[in-house]
Design an enzyme around this catalytic site. Structure first.
Site, PDB file in Angstrom:
ATOM      1  N   ASP A 215      43.304  45.733  39.641  1.00  0.00           N
ATOM      2  CA  ASP A 215      42.650  44.381  39.961  1.00  0.00           C
ATOM      3  C   ASP A 215      41.384  44.427  38.943  1.00  0.00           C
ATOM      4  O   ASP A 215      41.225  45.262  38.175  1.00  0.00           O
ATOM      5  CB  ASP A 215      42.458  44.441  41.470  1.00  0.00           C
TER       6      ASP A 215
HETATM    7  C1  GLC Z   1      40.513  39.172  41.779  1.00  0.00           C
HETATM    8  C2  GLC Z   1      41.283  39.292  43.116  1.00  0.00           C
HETATM    9  C3  GLC Z   1      42.901  39.420  42.579  1.00  0.00           C
HETATM   10  C4  GLC Z   1      43.100  38.479  41.570  1.00  0.00           C
HETATM   11  C5  GLC Z   1      42.350  39.008  40.324  1.00  0.00           C
HETATM   12  C6  GLC Z   1      42.450  38.294  39.064  1.00  0.00           C
HETATM   13  O1  GLC Z   1      39.417  39.797  41.809  1.00  0.00           O
HETATM   14  O2  GLC Z   1      41.184  40.543  43.818  1.00  0.00           O
HETATM   15  O3  GLC Z   1      43.429  38.894  43.945  1.00  0.00           O
HETATM   16  O4  GLC Z   1      44.327  38.267  41.118  1.00  0.00           O
HETATM   17  O5  GLC Z   1      41.100  39.331  40.429  1.00  0.00           O
HETATM   18  O6  GLC Z   1      42.001  36.957  39.307  1.00  0.00           O
END
Ligand code: GLC
Length: 711
Positions: A257
């Protein structure tokens, strides 16, 4: 030698690490670390994937830099969060889950994939499979609710819709099952907070949706930000390498993440980026999203012997394999085929999804559907003309100007005369419009009161300590109710709201969540009776935040709540929810009778047919959702009070009778034994069928599972 092995053999160290480095191209902001210009990094082969970029021209332009200007011409993986639609915004996942309609879940994902791939997107970070039992947690809005079976079916349908029959198809988008795992069990409902669940609960509740996602062929998995009992998921080798890759044979890509690898230092399991990078890579994380830990930390980790070149090449190989499966090496530009469904057809699907997501929670005196004769409606409240909020969190490439608001939707209904006044804001204390709104309502027949949350009050980093109506909406609502007019409340939110006083005073209440581009049309269709509401709650609806976490699958207490003194009760509130999981009214009236199970004695490998008769005693044709639960009253480990095993729909006309047949494989009764080995335990099982997770509304019968074979 294969294309990938040939490439791998010719890549420099920096180019290998580059393939593990994902940067944000800044078309959207989805995390704390902001992106700069990525063109030089792409040209230098220092990044293999970009997020937050979409649009045919923009994606082709940056892809051309990678393919034509970098030394090896390896195409980029272009990724974007397509959580509930791309340009056509569908209901938020919690709303779509309310439809209990896997076919619909797949259809909306298919449309989203076509629109996103036409915009150059090849990878998306959906479906979100986090089980959520604490509505304080804002991300309850993004998933399939509280139950593992629903989340599993939701995930399987979304993966099929997004990935299609082949990732190489121009209209397919690689899906990512997230956030692995138990992210929704965050302490006190605070996003990103520590989680601590037992191994049994992990196996019975949180892991099953990811097992189904892997079985469904999901291309990628994203670990959660959170730690699980002290081990951050981003460096959780036992669950990533151990359970996901080895036990589940997941061969796809694990993408961290946003900034999560660097945050291993903040978690306190790594002293610096070098250790963080080594921990994550060894745990099985292939791509570092936006933390630069791999770029900055892997060279030192290698020289310090914390990782091997083989570790790096294993990750690079998986990333290149995904690009090859997507067909990017042969067709890097314009992934998009023509979008097969026309825009009007896509909008109609959004309208259908919106209708099926709406849950009718109260309808005293059949106030709904609104009388067909010409009716003067006072439409009041801050969510009546709120285009941006109707899209909910994670609205992709959606545009507010393309959203049909409730005001617009109702104004299109020919026989309704709509008077509109906002009254109050969503959460700012401006009461200047209250008197005008109340004055306007006095001359109308019916009041439609549009209340709820702003879209940014749920979703990521949007936990709330309470579950009340924000701002001054409660006082405004009470003033409206005091007018004594028939009042329909339309509640827009990303979570259940604990407002029992509102349900006491409103004539009718619909939970409309956030329904996306066609919100106004969908709500108007239900309020006017053009369609009968069929949505059911995918989460338990609490009376108070003090009851949280609250869900139907709780294990028994030795002293169940009752009026007795020494029992598991609150002194100041019932322990029952305001509305149970699965609750939802229709414009029909369904009665259940005659539950039967055949055979009543069975063993491993058998299928049990459960049937029940239904009759619609209402005045409208309606669709009923029938839930099948089980309960094992005696087992080696105490079993949940109810376990959901199936749900089925049946539409009946007024006065019509029907029979619902549901198949319960004995295999579905398997659960972890005292040693956590999944087993089918012999003995008696209750089969319970009905409209929701309220035992008083369920018909039940008993079956007996023998040690081996049919009895
Ligand atoms: C965010 C979220 C995740 C998302 C990623 C990319 O922090 O936790 O669900 O897919 O970043 O945007």
């Amino acid at each position: 030698m294969s294309r990938i092995e040939t490439l791998l053999a010719s890549m420099t160290f920096d180019e290998k690490v580059g393939q593990l480095n994902m940067l944000s191209a800044g078309f959207a902001v989805t995390g704390p670390v902001l992106a700069g210009d990525v063109t030089d990094a792409v040209r230098g082969g220092l990044t293999g994937s970009l997020i937050n970029v979409f649009g045919r021209d923009a994606t082709n332009d940056i892809q051309r830099v990678a393919v034509e200007e970098s030394r090896l011409g390896i195409p980029l993986l272009l990724a974007f969060d397509v959580i509930h639609g791309h340009r056509t915004v569908f209901p938020i996942p919690l709303a779509e889950a309310s439809s209990f309609d896997p076919d619909l879940w797949e259809r909306t994902a298919r449309i989203a994939a076509q629109e996103a791939s036409a915009d150059g997107v090849a990878l998306t970070f959906a479906p979100m499979l986090d089980i959520a039992r604490d509505p304080r947690w804002g991300r309850i809005a993004e998933g399939g609710g509280e139950d593992p079976l629903v989340a599993s079916l939701y995930g399987a349908a979304k993966i099929k819709g997004l990935q299609g029959n082949s990732l190489a198809s121009p209209s397919s988008v690689a899906a990512t099952a997230k956030h692995f795992v138990a992210y929704g069990a965050a302490a006190a409902g605070r996003d990103y907070a520590s989680t601590d669940v037992s191994e049994r609960t992990l196996q019975e509740v949180y892991l099953p949706p990811f097992e189904v996602a892997v079985e469904s062929g999901v291309a990628a998995v994203m670990p959660a930000f959170s730690d699980l009992s002290g081990v951050p998921m981003t460096s959780n080798g036992p669950l990533l390498e151990g359970w996901l890759r080895k036990r589940m044979s997941f061969s796809g890509v694990i993408v961290s993440d946003y900034n999560a690898i660097a945050e291993l230092v903040v978690h306190g399991v790594a002293a610096d980026l070098t250790e963080a990078a080594a921990l994550a890579l060894r745990a099985g994380v292939d791509i570092d999203m936006m933390s630069s830990a791999y770029t900055l930390g892997l060279p030192k980790a290698l020289s310090r012997g914390l990782i091997s070149m083989g570790d790096i090449e294993t990750a690079v190989r998986r990333v290149l394999q995904l690009k090859e499966r997507l067909g990017l090496f042969d067709a890097p530009f314009g992934r998009s085929a023509e979008i097969s469904a026309t825009l009007p057809a896509r909008r109609e699907t959004a309208r259908e999804a919106g209708r099926r997501a709406i849950v009718l929670l109260k309808n005293d005196g059949d106030l709904l559907p609104l009388a067909p004769k010409s009716t003067r409606i006072a439409l009041l409240g801050p969510l009546a003309d709120a285009a941006t909020d109707m899209m909910g969190s994670w609205s992709g490439a959606g545009r507010a100007e393309e959203v049909v608001t409730l005001l617009a939707g109702l104004r299109e209904v020919p026989h309704l005369e709509i008077q509109y006044a906002r009254g109050v804001g969503i959460d700012q204390e401006d009461d200047d419009g209250v008197e005008r709104a109340l004055g306007l309502a006095k001359s109308c027949d019916v009041i439609v009161l549009a209340l709820g949350e702003a879209r940014d009050m749920s979703g990521e980093a949007a936990s709330r300590s309470g579950l009340d109506l924000p701002g001054d909406q409660a006082n405004f609502a009470r003033a409206v109710f005091a007018l004594g007019k028939p009042t329909v409340v339309v509640l827009s939110s990303g979570r259940p709201l604990a407002v029992p006083w509102l349900f006491d005073q409103a004539g009718a209440v619909v939970a409309s969540w956030f329904l996306g581009s066609e919100a106004g049309h969908a709500i108007a269709d239900i309020l006017t009776g053009k369609a009968s509401p069929s949505g059911r709650l995918p989460v338990t609806w609490p009376r108070s935040v003090g009851q949280v976490p609250i869900f139907f699958g709780e294990r028994p207490s030795g002293r169940p709540a009752s009026d007795g003194q020494y029992t598991s009760k609150y002194q100041d509130l019932p322990t029952t929810p305001l509305f149970p999981f699965g609750y939802g009214l229709t414009y029909g009236r369904f009665t259940y009778a005659g539950i039967e199970a055949d055979p009543t004695v069975a063993g491993e490998g058998d299928l049990i047919t459960v049937s029940v008769r239904l009759r619609n005693d209402g005045r409208s044709t309606a669709e009923e959702t029938v839930f099948l639960f089980i309960r094992k009253p005696v087992a080696h480990v105490a079993r949940p009070l109810l376990e959901l095993k199936a749900f089925t729909k049946l539409t009946l006309r007024p006065g019509e009778e029907g029979r619902v047949m549901q198949i319960l494989p004995v295999e579905a009764l398997r659960f972890p034994d005292p040693d956590l080995r999944p087993r089918i335990e012999a003995g008696e099982y209750q089969i319970l069928v009905g409209p929701c997770a309220d035992r008083e509304q369920l018909l039940s019968t008993t079956i007996h599972i023998s040690e081996s074979g049919r009895g």
